[in-house]
Design an enzyme around this catalytic site. Structure first.
Site, PDB file in Angstrom:
ATOM      1  N   VAL A  28       0.908  -1.533  -0.121  1.00 25.50           N
ATOM      2  CA  VAL A  28       0.111   0.307   0.237  1.00 25.50           C
ATOM      3  C   VAL A  28       1.548   1.401  -0.403  1.00 25.50           C
ATOM      4  CG1 VAL A  28      -1.954   1.567   0.979  1.00 25.50           C
ATOM      5  CG2 VAL A  28      -1.497  -1.040   1.736  1.00 25.50           C
ATOM      6  N   GLU A  29       2.108   0.780   0.754  1.00 24.26           N
ATOM      7  CA  GLU A  29       2.863   2.315   1.089  1.00 24.26           C
ATOM      8  C   GLU A  29       3.404   2.567  -0.438  1.00 24.26           C
ATOM      9  OE1 GLU A  29       2.807   4.049   3.514  1.00 24.26           O
ATOM     10  OE2 GLU A  29       2.070   4.169   5.200  1.00 24.26           O
ATOM     11  N   SER A  30       4.479   2.097  -0.847  1.00 27.31           N
ATOM     12  CA  SER A  30       5.364   2.352  -2.075  1.00 27.31           C
ATOM     13  C   SER A  30       5.069   1.318  -3.060  1.00 27.31           C
ATOM     14  CB  SER A  30       6.863   1.786  -0.867  1.00 27.31           C
ATOM     15  OG  SER A  30       6.764   0.641  -0.632  1.00 27.31           O
TER      16      SER A  30
END
Length: 471
Positions: free
Chosen positions: A120-122
């Site tokens: 989700v983040e990167s």
């Protein structure tokens, strides 16, 4: 009175549904004794009598955050499922780091859903950089990175270091869970900031409203954050249902660490490990410059099957390990003259040293400039004996230390054989995964098959080196 007691939880649930910015899914929610809306534990029962088949199975066995079966979660699940190629690319990138991350999560006794957070983040890209200057797998902004002792200077940015950033991210998430007492709120705090979440909770408390995750008013990005994680969890839990082919990721360390105390060029380090430069950079993305400074006591990450080759080549190396030097400029010295003096294009000099196009003269700063490369010849360990003369040692009792271990063992020279075998390309195969499977490199596979890019056609026959072939 008894009727009122029976109706009270129902009334609170209805009020909670009205208070949230999104409708709640009553099938997945209940109220506690204080009337707060909470999620039911919907984790699956897992058979622990057999060892996990791979890292993905290991992740599934450690799921401990209650499922969030809301409309947003379903929407994001549908979205990711409709883009299986993107999920597969993210999963392939994740393969380098998953064993280490899951191992550390297990060591701390945390939910293994956290290993999916970099999706989700990167998108599991260690060099990802957001508009807010958040960087790395775990997307630390500069200030938070500094708070968790992630070094950020001209030479390196540990927000992009897979090991350092993972320790920092899990430290932060543990702190947030202890503060909030709820994983949904902890994850929202990771995205939005603990102060913002605390203020949102205080606002609801003042209004007499529920203070659970779904009842808080929050930005759209944060509102979608946990549903995105739930969507990735749904797909990893049952990839066949969503027609997603996860790449193989074994239950052994992908990388080990090697300490260096002398300067070494990034390109030379990759060459000594006999691995493509981009693959080396993917494991060592924290270094900002083409040279890694020895006085920083850097830790290099290398694939476990490259360490022996690296050490053997390092022993045989005859030249300087770094072709870069530090030049201390005089104030007012022309940058063009410096570039000419060291035989480097001016734009290259600017790029290496982060100098803008408007600056024409030096300001008394130190510059990184090409030095005398000297004799940089090296006889690669895998080519150090006639074809067929070496014994197959590469896969015998290869060390697999925990990723936290700081040093790698002294190397043996890895072997090569002259025989070549074929491999029929299956769905999900990539050059990178095949290189790992057969103990070779992507460049070697490309050269052996005259491939101009990394595209593979399912059903095609690939020639692969016979050395260390597994499977």
């Amino acid at each position: 009175m008894n009727l009122a007691r029976l109706l009270l939880p129902l009334m609170l649930a209805v009020l909670a549904g009205c208070a949230g910015t999104k409708t709640h899914d009553s099938k997945n929610l209940t109220t506690n004794s204080q009337g707060r809306l909470i999620a039911r534990d919907t984790s699956r029962t897992v058979d622990l009598t057999n060892p996990p088949a791979d890292a993905w199975d290991r992740i599934r066995r450690g799921f401990a955050i209650p499922n969030l079966n809301t409309d947003l979660s379903r929407q994001w699940t549908d979205y990711y499922a409709s883009h299986p190629e993107s999920v597969q690319r993210m999963a392939e990138r994740a393969g380098k780091y998953l064993y280490f991350i899951v191992d550390e999560i297990n060591r701390r006794g945390l939910p293994t859903e956290l290993a999916l957070l970099p999706f989700v983040e990167s998108a599991y890209n260690p060099t990802a950089l957001s508009r807010s200057q958040a960087s790395g797998l775990w997307q630390f902004v500069p200030a938070t990175g500094q708070h968790f002792n992630l070094k950020q200077d001209w030479w390196r940015d540990e927000r992009r270091d897979p090991i350092a950033s993972t320790y920092a991210a899990l430290d932060y998430l543990e702190k947030l869970f202890e503060m909030q007492g709820d994983w949904y709120l902890a994850l929202a705090s990771y995205n939005w900031g603990e102060g913002s979440v605390q203020r949102a909770i205080a606002k609801n408390e003042a209004a007499g409203l529920p203070t659970d995750y779904l009842s808080l008013s929050m930005p759209d990005e944060t509102r979608n954050y946990v549903p995105k994680l739930q969507a990735i969890k749904n797909i990893i839990a049952d990839p066949q249902r969503y027609a997603v082919a996860l790449p193989p990721v074994g239950n052994t360390p992908y990388f080990v660490t090697v300490q260096k105390n002398s300067d070494i060029d990034v390109e030379i380090a990759a060459k000594l490990a006999e691995m493509p430069l981009e693959e080396f950079k993917a494991l060592n993305p924290s270094f900002n410059r083409p040279v890694i400074r020895g006085d920083h006591a850097p830790t290099l990450l290398l694939p476990a099957d490259r360490v022996e080759i690296f050490n053997a080549n390092l022993t045989n190396y005859k030249g300087d390990l770094s072709s870069w030097k530090i030049y201390h400029t005089r104030r007012g010295e022309s940058l063009a003259a410096i570039a000419k003096r060291f035989g480097v294009p001016l734009e290259r000099l600017r790029d290496i040293n982060d100098i803008g196009s408007r600056q024409k003269v030096a300001r008394g700063q130190s510059l990184l400039v090409p030095g005398d490369p000297g004799n940089n010849g090296v006889q690669l360990a895998s080519l150090s004996a006639p074809v067929g003369a070496l014994e197959a040692e590469a896969d015998d009792a290869r060390p697999a230390p925990r990723a936290r271990a700081a040093t790698a063992p002294t190397a043996r020279v890895a072997s090569v054989r002259g025989n070549v075998r074929t491999h029929k390309v299956r769905p999900g195969d990539t050059l990178f995964s095949l290189a790992r499977q057969y103990g070779t490199t992507v460049d070697a596979l490309r050269a052996l098959n005259n491939l101009k890019n990394s595209s593979l056609k399912v059903g095609a026959q690939l020639r692969v080196p016979g050395t260390g072939a597994r499977g």
